[in-house]
Design a protein around this motif. Structure first.
Motif: not given
Length: 255
Positions: A37, A82, A208-210, A215-216, A220, A233, A235
């Motif tokens: 993360f 997320p 993953v850039t939800a 979506d995450a 992810a 992931l 943020r």
């Protein structure tokens, strides 16, 4: 040295719930990364192996069941962005057999981040848990509203292993977010379909850039579990640093 077969797909048997997938990955290779993360607004980077993620899920499941009196079939409202701790909370709910929802309606427990803290405190839900979302899962630095528990204070005392009284079956309601309702088995099926949609095979490393939690949770957490892979992931992504991150984290696909 060849890797052992993935127990989640051994003998042609497809595992039916997210928690079974997690436990299968733990048996296969608990030391490998599952979720990395980043928060580009704070500079935070946290990497959780399968074992570490499973420990957090176990502790949170224990908190839900033993301190908050949540049970299979209960609804747990996740008012969270997320974040790696949001993924942990979803995993804990599914281990217990509780359903994650994105509202306060009929919720037995409400889980909030700092941005929705005041909304959660007055929602009329009996049990409210707050996550500071600070680096390393730190505590809140300011007093919380009366009746709101600080997750970082409450969760450490719980064991690193969780065993539900009865493993929730695949038809257990598990997800009600963004207008979609799914049970545990349907979550796994949705993740397999998403992996095919992304064109990833076994053991991908997904970026993953939800912007939204649903979506995450899919990209992810669930997709890595069904593929034996891992996710990065992010943020508050700083797009100018994406190429460098893709290389540093050995990303193989972007969700």
């Amino acid at each position: 040295m060849s890797r052992p077969p993935n127990p989640t797909r051994s003998l042609g048997v497809m595992v039916s719930t997210p928690h079974e997938l997690l436990r299968g990955e733990l048996a296969r290779d608990g030391s490998r990364p599952l979720v990395t993360f980043y928060d580009d607004a704070t500079g935070e980077r946290v990497e959780l192996s399968v074992t570490t993620f499973d420990n957090w899920v176990a502790k949170t499941s224990g908190l839900l069941r033993d301190d908050l009196s949540a049970d299979a079939g209960d609804r747990v409202g996740l008012l969270l962005p997320p974040h790696w701790q949001s993924l942990v909370w979803a995993g804990a709910c599914w281990a217990l057999g509780a359903s994650v929802v994105d509202s306060t309606d009929d919720a037995a427990v409400l889980v909030t981040g700092p941005d929705t803290l005041q909304e959660a405190a007055v929602a009329g839900v009996g049990e409210v848990v707050a996550l500071s979302l600070r680096p390393l899962g730190g505590r809140f630095t300011e007093p919380l509203p009366i009746g709101v528990l600080d997750y970082a204070v409450e969760v450490p005392a719980h064991p690193d292993v969780f065993s539900p009284y009865a493993p929730p079956p695949a038809h257990t309601p598990a997800y009600e977010m963004a207008g979609q309702e799914l049970d545990l088995g349907e979550l796994v099926a949705r993740a397999r379909a998403r992996a095919e949609e992304l064109g990833v095979g076994d053991r991908p490393r997904l970026l993953v850039t939800a912007d939204e939690l649903p979506d995450a949770l899919l990209d992810a957490l669930l997709v890595p579990l069904v593929t034996g892979g891992s996710a990065v992931l992010v943020r508050n992504e700083r797009r100018s640093g994406r190429d460098e991150r893709l290389a540093a984290e050995r990303v193989t696909a972007v969700a």
